[in-house]
Design a protein around this motif. Structure first.
Motif, PDB file in Angstrom:
ATOM      1  N   GLU A   1      67.992   9.458 -29.843  1.00  0.00           N
ATOM      2  CA  GLU A   1      69.204   9.713 -30.856  1.00  0.00           C
ATOM      3  C   GLU A   1      68.207  10.749 -32.550  1.00  0.00           C
ATOM      4  O   GLU A   1      67.798  11.589 -33.020  1.00  0.00           O
ATOM      5  CB  GLU A   1      69.931   8.146 -31.348  1.00  0.00           C
ATOM      6  N   PRO A   2      67.059   9.761 -32.368  1.00  0.00           N
ATOM      7  CA  PRO A   2      65.887  10.583 -33.266  1.00  0.00           C
ATOM      8  C   PRO A   2      65.380  11.376 -33.106  1.00  0.00           C
ATOM      9  O   PRO A   2      64.780  12.461 -33.702  1.00  0.00           O
ATOM     10  CB  PRO A   2      65.032   9.302 -33.689  1.00  0.00           C
ATOM     11  N   ILE A   3      65.629  12.116 -31.587  1.00  0.00           N
ATOM     12  CA  ILE A   3      64.649  13.379 -31.191  1.00  0.00           C
ATOM     13  C   ILE A   3      64.470  13.990 -31.650  1.00  0.00           C
ATOM     14  O   ILE A   3      64.033  15.367 -32.395  1.00  0.00           O
ATOM     15  CB  ILE A   3      65.249  13.517 -29.500  1.00  0.00           C
ATOM     16  N   ARG A   4      66.588  14.939 -32.507  1.00  0.00           N
ATOM     17  CA  ARG A   4      67.150  16.062 -33.208  1.00  0.00           C
ATOM     18  C   ARG A   4      65.882  16.333 -34.532  1.00  0.00           C
ATOM     19  O   ARG A   4      65.585  16.935 -35.139  1.00  0.00           O
ATOM     20  CB  ARG A   4      67.949  15.667 -33.515  1.00  0.00           C
ATOM     21  N   PHE A   5      65.720  14.907 -34.820  1.00  0.00           N
ATOM     22  CA  PHE A   5      64.897  14.531 -36.383  1.00  0.00           C
ATOM     23  C   PHE A   5      63.967  14.443 -36.225  1.00  0.00           C
ATOM     24  O   PHE A   5      62.443  14.320 -37.393  1.00  0.00           O
ATOM     25  CB  PHE A   5      65.246  13.408 -37.071  1.00  0.00           C
ATOM     26  N   LEU A   6      63.377  14.093 -35.495  1.00  0.00           N
ATOM     27  CA  LEU A   6      61.814  14.437 -34.882  1.00  0.00           C
ATOM     28  C   LEU A   6      60.767  14.826 -35.773  1.00  0.00           C
ATOM     29  O   LEU A   6      59.510  14.582 -36.344  1.00  0.00           O
ATOM     30  CB  LEU A   6      61.235  14.658 -33.275  1.00  0.00           C
ATOM     31  N   PRO A   7      60.728  16.222 -35.852  1.00  0.00           N
ATOM     32  CA  PRO A   7      60.243  17.591 -36.863  1.00  0.00           C
ATOM     33  C   PRO A   7      60.039  16.876 -38.410  1.00  0.00           C
ATOM     34  O   PRO A   7      58.986  16.922 -38.818  1.00  0.00           O
ATOM     35  CB  PRO A   7      60.634  18.161 -37.285  1.00  0.00           C
ATOM     36  N   GLN A   8      61.324  16.379 -38.753  1.00  0.00           N
ATOM     37  CA  GLN A   8      61.154  15.437 -40.014  1.00  0.00           C
ATOM     38  C   GLN A   8      60.362  14.346 -39.918  1.00  0.00           C
ATOM     39  O   GLN A   8      60.179  14.063 -41.170  1.00  0.00           O
ATOM     40  CB  GLN A   8      62.602  16.064 -40.465  1.00  0.00           C
ATOM     41  N   LEU A   9      60.364  13.242 -39.092  1.00  0.00           N
ATOM     42  CA  LEU A   9      59.762  12.032 -39.357  1.00  0.00           C
ATOM     43  C   LEU A   9      58.774  12.315 -38.889  1.00  0.00           C
ATOM     44  O   LEU A   9      57.511  11.164 -40.256  1.00  0.00           O
ATOM     45  CB  LEU A   9      60.351  11.523 -38.172  1.00  0.00           C
ATOM     46  N   ILE A  10      58.397  13.177 -38.492  1.00  0.00           N
ATOM     47  CA  ILE A  10      56.355  13.486 -38.140  1.00  0.00           C
ATOM     48  C   ILE A  10      55.562  14.198 -40.160  1.00  0.00           C
ATOM     49  O   ILE A  10      55.247  13.791 -40.226  1.00  0.00           O
ATOM     50  CB  ILE A  10      56.000  14.001 -37.424  1.00  0.00           C
ATOM     51  N   LEU A  11      57.295  14.524 -40.270  1.00  0.00           N
ATOM     52  CA  LEU A  11      56.774  15.241 -41.600  1.00  0.00           C
ATOM     53  C   LEU A  11      56.772  14.023 -42.867  1.00  0.00           C
ATOM     54  O   LEU A  11      55.921  14.312 -43.760  1.00  0.00           O
ATOM     55  CB  LEU A  11      57.314  16.353 -42.125  1.00  0.00           C
ATOM     56  N   PHE A  12      57.447  13.178 -42.683  1.00  0.00           N
ATOM     57  CA  PHE A  12      57.579  12.466 -43.675  1.00  0.00           C
ATOM     58  C   PHE A  12      56.280  11.569 -43.579  1.00  0.00           C
ATOM     59  O   PHE A  12      56.195  10.577 -44.251  1.00  0.00           O
ATOM     60  CB  PHE A  12      59.181  11.452 -43.922  1.00  0.00           C
ATOM     61  N   TYR A  13      55.782  10.891 -42.570  1.00  0.00           N
ATOM     62  CA  TYR A  13      54.930  10.565 -41.865  1.00  0.00           C
ATOM     63  C   TYR A  13      53.725  10.700 -42.458  1.00  0.00           C
ATOM     64  O   TYR A  13      52.872  10.161 -43.473  1.00  0.00           O
ATOM     65  CB  TYR A  13      54.576   9.823 -40.791  1.00  0.00           C
ATOM     66  N   PHE A  14      53.314  11.825 -42.289  1.00  0.00           N
ATOM     67  CA  PHE A  14      51.967  12.387 -43.140  1.00  0.00           C
ATOM     68  C   PHE A  14      52.299  12.300 -45.139  1.00  0.00           C
ATOM     69  O   PHE A  14      51.485  12.057 -45.579  1.00  0.00           O
ATOM     70  CB  PHE A  14      51.765  14.124 -42.288  1.00  0.00           C
ATOM     71  N   LYS A  15      53.895  12.658 -45.598  1.00  0.00           N
ATOM     72  CA  LYS A  15      53.774  12.283 -46.812  1.00  0.00           C
ATOM     73  C   LYS A  15      53.663  10.973 -47.316  1.00  0.00           C
ATOM     74  O   LYS A  15      53.231  10.728 -48.169  1.00  0.00           O
ATOM     75  CB  LYS A  15      55.276  13.248 -47.188  1.00  0.00           C
ATOM     76  N   LEU A  16      54.322  10.810 -46.612  1.00  0.00           N
ATOM     77  CA  LEU A  16      53.984   8.945 -47.123  1.00  0.00           C
ATOM     78  C   LEU A  16      52.258   8.431 -47.233  1.00  0.00           C
ATOM     79  O   LEU A  16      51.471   7.648 -47.640  1.00  0.00           O
ATOM     80  CB  LEU A  16      54.653   8.052 -46.303  1.00  0.00           C
ATOM     81  N   LYS A  17      51.808   8.655 -45.664  1.00  0.00           N
ATOM     82  CA  LYS A  17      50.171   8.572 -45.729  1.00  0.00           C
ATOM     83  C   LYS A  17      49.608   9.408 -46.557  1.00  0.00           C
ATOM     84  O   LYS A  17      48.731   9.031 -47.462  1.00  0.00           O
ATOM     85  CB  LYS A  17      49.703   9.865 -44.404  1.00  0.00           C
ATOM     86  N   LYS A  18      49.595  10.356 -47.351  1.00  0.00           N
ATOM     87  CA  LYS A  18      49.193  11.230 -48.426  1.00  0.00           C
ATOM     88  C   LYS A  18      49.368  10.371 -49.771  1.00  0.00           C
ATOM     89  O   LYS A  18      48.616  10.234 -50.341  1.00  0.00           O
ATOM     90  CB  LYS A  18      49.513  12.631 -48.214  1.00  0.00           C
ATOM     91  N   LEU A  19      50.944   9.885 -49.874  1.00  0.00           N
ATOM     92  CA  LEU A  19      51.456   8.553 -50.845  1.00  0.00           C
ATOM     93  C   LEU A  19      50.565   8.043 -50.975  1.00  0.00           C
ATOM     94  O   LEU A  19      50.341   7.403 -52.694  1.00  0.00           O
ATOM     95  CB  LEU A  19      52.728   9.101 -51.070  1.00  0.00           C
ATOM     96  N   LEU A  20      49.996   7.431 -49.881  1.00  0.00           N
ATOM     97  CA  LEU A  20      49.179   5.870 -50.064  1.00  0.00           C
ATOM     98  C   LEU A  20      48.009   6.019 -50.525  1.00  0.00           C
ATOM     99  O   LEU A  20      47.379   5.283 -51.141  1.00  0.00           O
ATOM    100  CB  LEU A  20      49.601   5.104 -48.887  1.00  0.00           C
ATOM    101  N   LYS A  21      47.191   6.854 -49.415  1.00  0.00           N
ATOM    102  CA  LYS A  21      46.143   6.987 -50.090  1.00  0.00           C
ATOM    103  C   LYS A  21      45.645   8.161 -51.491  1.00  0.00           C
ATOM    104  O   LYS A  21      44.770   7.613 -52.743  1.00  0.00           O
ATOM    105  CB  LYS A  21      45.371   8.474 -48.917  1.00  0.00           C
ATOM    106  N   GLU A  22      46.739   9.080 -52.044  1.00  0.00           N
ATOM    107  CA  GLU A  22      46.653   8.875 -53.129  1.00  0.00           C
ATOM    108  C   GLU A  22      46.599   8.060 -54.697  1.00  0.00           C
ATOM    109  O   GLU A  22      46.369   8.287 -55.602  1.00  0.00           O
ATOM    110  CB  GLU A  22      47.683  10.027 -53.885  1.00  0.00           C
TER     111      GLU A  22
END
Length: 370
Positions: free
Chosen positions: A65-86
């Motif tokens: 089920e998550p495959i259709r959203f995989l690009p968005q999930l990856i994007l959100f992961y990197f957004k959160l990574k940036k958020l936590l670092k900053e």
């Protein structure tokens, strides 16, 4: 003890969004100056959380089920990574959603950010001590919602505190004022794929049921973002059931009986003393793989509904996959409606077990102890 000045709280779907909002409101009562940044939706925004992005539209469960959203999930992961670092917060609080959040917990640990997990992976329910120890390796503290969860994670040498279940906060005020209005309600879920898969069969079942009942059918809309999808499904089925957009607990207080998609909504129904039938349909390939390769895990799961799990009895009928048909759902609806007194006794028993007072306040107190 370090004073907590900044918190990042992550709520990826709508029930978690409600919990995040309640926690934020209690934190602000204790310390109005505390900065709370979040992944969340409308409830978080309304509670004053500085919401940076919303993941609720891509929330899903299953293997494929998550495959259709995989690009968005990856994007959100990197957004959160940036958020936590900053932002470098004093605390990171993930709520539920273990697939995404365990990756985020590993990242937070590498950044030396204290991680306190609320609604942690339910290894106590379907997992193993080995799985629990993996959680313990990336989490500093678990805020447990069940006594069984507290005992399990303590065995994993993880700092764990039982704070109570947040559903009790949501239903407490409505339990004493509930007034039935001859309604049968459909709760088709809070994820796109759930609504697409469950609502058509739920509609057909209720249409059969109301032929011999004077109950008025209502569909609960978990979020305004799903209103269009639900109306589209109703049109395809030539159906004009009433839609309810608002507090789902308030709707339960008026409801005589419900059809619900498996999830927190079933526990909410139980604690609101509402007879209901629980159903779920996975992607067929997901279900096949789960039955083929995860038999040991499935064997540990006695019931689909958490209310049934905690009561250790199938008080609320459960239907899964091919068993979910209009005929079977209708039959189970008649059964729970006629067994109302026994069901309410069980509901009250579970309420007595889970009611620990204001859970959001207890969580806020624990968080600010860190």
């Amino acid at each position: 003890m370090q004073k907590i000045k900044k918190i990042v709280i992550s709520a990826c779907e709508l029930s978690a969004d409600n919990y995040a909002a309640n926690i934020a409101l209690e934190l602000k009562k204790i310390d109005p100056k505390i900065q709370i940044i979040g992944i969340g939706s409308d409830a978080s925004k309304n509670a004053g959380i500085d919401v940076r992005f919303d993941m609720s539209k891509i929330s899903t469960i299953g293997i494929f089920e998550p495959i259709r959203f995989l690009p968005q999930l990856i994007l959100f992961y990197f957004k959160l990574k940036k958020l936590l670092k900053e932002e470098n917060p004093d605390l990171f609080i993930p709520i539920d959603n273990q697939g995404f959040h365990l990756m985020c917990c590993r990242l937070a640990k590498k950044l030396n950010i204290n991680v306190q997990y609320f609604i942690a992976p339910q290894e106590w329910h379907w997992g193993t001590l080995k799985g629990g120890r993996k959680v313990a390796s990336v989490v500093d503290k678990v805020l447990a919602i069940f006594p069984q969860e507290e005992r399990f994670y303590k065995k994993c040498n993880l700092d764990t505190v039982y704070v109570g279940h947040p559903v009790t906060d949501r239903v407490r005020d409505f339990r004493s004022t509930a007034t039935k209005e001859n309604i049968i309600t459909i709760f088709p879920g809070s994820r796109v794929q759930e609504i697409e898969r469950m609502l058509p069969v739920f509609i057909e079942a209720v249409e059969k049921f109301i032929r011999k009942s004077n109950l008025k059918p209502v569909i609960s809309v978990a979020s305004i973002q799903y209103e269009g999808l639900i109306k589209e499904i109703l049109e395809k089925n030539n159906c004009n059931f009433e839609l309810y957009i608002g507090n789902s607990i308030e709707l339960m207080s008026k409801t005589n009986v419900s059809l619900v998609t498996s999830g927190t909504i079933s526990l909410e129904h139980c604690l609101m003393n509402v007879p209901h039938v629980v159903a779920y349909k996975f992607n067929p390939l997901t279900f096949f793989i789960a039955n083929t390769f995860f038999k040991k895990t499935l064997a540990r799961i006695k019931f689909m509904s958490m209310a049934n799990t905690l009561l250790d009895e199938e008080v609320f009928p459960e239907l899964l996959q091919s068993a979910v048909t209009p005929e079977s759902l209708c039959k189970k609806l008649y059964a729970v409606e006629s067994n109302n007194n026994h069901i309410i006794q069980k509901c009250n028993k579970l309420w007595a077990q889970l009611d620990k007072g204001n859970v959001s306040r207890a969580i806020a107190g624990q968080l600010l102890k860190s």
